[in-house]
Structures are given as structure tokens and as C-alpha cells.
Write an enzyme that holds these catalytic residues in place. Structure first.
Site, mmCIF file in Angstrom:
data_model
loop_
_atom_site.group_PDB
_atom_site.id
_atom_site.type_symbol
_atom_site.label_atom_id
_atom_site.label_comp_id
_atom_site.label_asym_id
_atom_site.label_seq_id
_atom_site.Cartn_x
_atom_site.Cartn_y
_atom_site.Cartn_z
ATOM 1 N N ASP A 265 0.859 -1.180 0.000
ATOM 2 C CA ASP A 265 0.000 0.000 0.000
ATOM 3 C C ASP A 265 0.897 1.233 0.000
ATOM 4 O O ASP A 265 1.583 1.528 0.987
ATOM 5 C CB ASP A 265 -0.884 -0.037 1.245
ATOM 6 C CG ASP A 265 -1.923 1.072 1.284
ATOM 7 O OD1 ASP A 265 -1.716 2.109 0.633
ATOM 8 O OD2 ASP A 265 -2.937 0.907 1.994
ATOM 9 N N HIS A 266 0.875 1.991 -1.105
ATOM 10 C CA HIS A 266 1.796 3.112 -1.261
ATOM 11 C C HIS A 266 1.454 4.288 -0.350
ATOM 12 O O HIS A 266 2.245 5.226 -0.206
ATOM 13 C CB HIS A 266 1.811 3.565 -2.722
ATOM 14 C CG HIS A 266 3.127 4.113 -3.171
ATOM 15 N ND1 HIS A 266 4.150 4.438 -2.308
ATOM 16 C CD2 HIS A 266 3.590 4.398 -4.415
ATOM 17 C CE1 HIS A 266 5.186 4.899 -2.983
ATOM 18 N NE2 HIS A 266 4.876 4.890 -4.270
ATOM 19 N N ARG A 267 0.309 4.257 0.297
ATOM 20 C CA ARG A 267 -0.016 5.288 1.275
ATOM 21 C C ARG A 267 0.816 5.126 2.550
ATOM 22 O O ARG A 267 1.019 6.075 3.301
ATOM 23 C CB ARG A 267 -1.506 5.242 1.634
ATOM 24 C CG ARG A 267 -2.449 5.530 0.483
ATOM 25 C CD ARG A 267 -3.892 5.266 0.871
ATOM 26 N NE ARG A 267 -4.098 3.866 1.241
ATOM 27 C CZ ARG A 267 -5.270 3.381 1.658
ATOM 28 N NH1 ARG A 267 -6.321 4.188 1.758
ATOM 29 N NH2 ARG A 267 -5.379 2.104 1.965
ATOM 30 N N ILE B 60 3.713 2.619 2.630
ATOM 31 C CA ILE B 60 5.046 2.087 2.339
ATOM 32 C C ILE B 60 5.560 2.701 1.048
ATOM 33 O O ILE B 60 4.814 2.839 0.074
ATOM 34 C CB ILE B 60 4.972 0.550 2.217
ATOM 35 C CG1 ILE B 60 4.546 -0.055 3.552
ATOM 36 C CG2 ILE B 60 6.296 -0.037 1.752
ATOM 37 C CD1 ILE B 60 4.035 -1.480 3.436
#
Length: 271
Positions: free
Chosen positions: A243-245, A247
């Protein structure tokens, strides 16, 4: 508990599904799903989608549409690990060691080292909940559909204990199905396609987790040896969706490199 009870008694309300794919409110401005009479083009057979497939499909659609997925690819050298496993299994133990139990132990170590992976965003996305326990979900392909039993407190169990537990829960999943309690509370999931093949894929994150590790078939790769020749190594492809939010790319690269280093030392993982 049978898989029927899984599909009729989820721990939270299943997301509403629009046109058989996306939760209500997500992608609401997209064109409607095509309605086609496929029989106009040739012979067809219609099979109903199972309850478990409908439920998991709805959650997977929600996760794919609402989580900004990125997948990082890497390789782990498991030549030493495979030699270690083979030597142990040739002794005829009651429960054999598989690569998956070593992956579980390696993942636990990586979660300790990188706590942002052992976390979840809270309901409104304003806080990151860092977990102090290590429960690992393992995807199991069954006749009911994909089920993900959760092995609890993996940091406190040996590879032998995990191997026995994984064998038992996988058998139960395939024969009887699992209760929602047996599939809840995971921190991190692993999806292994090594028995089927492939070189990499993008596993979908199992919300509210923030990452999932996919592995595919081990392949032999030539590496230069110290004497100037070629050394054939067994390389395991790793596919980490995150999850780019929560990591970033550097985190993901360090996480998979850490797992690869841990797998290269199976004696430590088995201790």
C-alpha cells in the site's frame, strides 16, 4: 464450521457490489458493466458463482480499487535452504518442511525490522496502527475458492510447529472450509504459486493489511563462481505488493532484500 457459514456470516458487512465488480461508491462514474447474450455467438454453459467466490470477489474488488498497489520484484537465493530441507526431509519426518514455513519465519523477522509493514490504517485513514503480534495469513486454493487461514503468533513457533499447523489447516480448508475466525486478524499474507509455475505476479493486498508477498516457481540461474566458472543457483522470485499510502519503494526494496538474506541462512530460521 463449513464454508457455507463463512459465506453467510462475515465478521463485517460485505461491500455492496455494483455490476458484479466494484463496491458501491467506488468507481461510480465508470460505464455500466456490459450486458451480453453470449449465446448469440455460440454454445455456452452457465454455472452459478459460489457464495464464497461472490464474497471474496467483492472484497478483492474493493481492495484493488481503493488501495494504491505497487508491486516490487526481487529474487531470493534458496540454494542452501533447499539443501537443508532435502537433508531434513530425507530422514522421513512425520511432517516435512516446505519452503513456505521458512518464508513465514523470514517474513516475521522482516516485520520486526520494518514495523510499517506490520501495520494497518484505521477506519478513517488518519492513524497507523502498529501491531506487536505476528499473525501470518497463507493463501490456500480450495474447491470452495481461495481461503486464507491465519497462523497466529508465528514468532513464537518453530518451523516444525508451523509445518504441522500449516498442514492441518490447509487440509481442513480444502476438505471442510474455514470459519471467519480462522481467517481473521492477520498482519501480513503470503501467496505461493510455486507449485504451479510463473515468474511473478501482482497479489492483491488483503485489507486492512498493507502488504502481501507472492512467490512463484524456483528457477535455476547461472552465477559466476569463484574459480571463473558458472555456479547454478536456485532462485525464488518474490513479488511484494504494498500500500503506497503507508510504504514507499525504498521500504519495499529493503524488505524483500531482508527476506532474501534471511532465507539464505535456513539454520538460523530453523533455530
Amino acid at each position: 464450521m463449513s464454508v457455507e457459514s463463512v459465506s453467510t456470516a462475515p465478521p463485517v458487512a460485505a461491500p455492496a457490489v455494483v455490476n458484479g465488480s466494484a463496491p458501491a461508491g467506488v468507481g461510480a462514474n465508470l460505464p455500466p458493466w456490459p450486458q451480453v447474450d453470449f449465446a448469440e455467438f455460440g454454445e455456452v454453459e452457465v454455472k452459478p458463482v459460489s457464495r464464497i467466490q461472490k464474497l471474496t470477489g467483492a472484497f478483492l474488488s474493493r481492495n484493488w480499487l481503493t488501495i494504491p498497489h505497487v508491486t516490487h520484484q526481487d529474487d531470493a537465493d534458496i540454494t542452501t535452504l533447499e539443501a537443508f530441507r532435502k537433508a531434513y526431509n530425507e530422514g522421513g519426518p512425520a511432517v516435512k518442511l516446505t519452503p513456505l514455513v521458512f518464508l513465514i519465519k523470514a517474513a516475521v523477522r522482516a516485520l520486526r525490522e520494518f514495523p510499517q509493514f506490520n501495520a494497518s490504517l484505521d477506519g478513517d485513514g488518519k492513524n497507523l496502527v502498529l501491531k506487536k503480534y505476528f499473525h501470518i495469513g497463507v493463501a490456500v486454493d480450495t474447491r470452495f475458492g481461495l481461503l486464507v487461514p491465519v497462523l497466529r503468533d508465528c514468532d513464537r513457533k518453530s518451523v516444525l510447529e508451523l509445518a504441522a499447523e500449516l498442514t492441518a489447516v490447509s487440509l481442513k480448508a480444502r476438505e471442510k472450509g474455514l470459519s471467519m475466525a480462522e481467517m481473521s486478524g492477520g498482519c501480513f499474507s503470503i501467496s505461493s504459486l510455486g507449485g504451479f509455475g510463473g515468474t511473478g505476479f501482482t497479489p492483491i493486498i488483503n485489507a486492512p493489511e498493507v502488504a502481501i508477498l507472492g512467490v512463484t516457481k524456483t528457477r535455476l540461474t547461472p552465477q559466476p563462481s569463484g574459480d571463473g566458472g558458472i555456479d547454478w543457483r536456485k532462485m525464488l522470485p518474490l513479488s511484494l505488493s504494498y500500500d503506497h499510502r503507508v510504504i514507499n519503494g525504498a521500504d519495499a526494496a529493503c524488505f524483500t532484500a531482508f527476506i532474501a538474506a534471511a532465507l539464505a541462512d535456513p539454520q538460523t530460521l530453523a533455530a
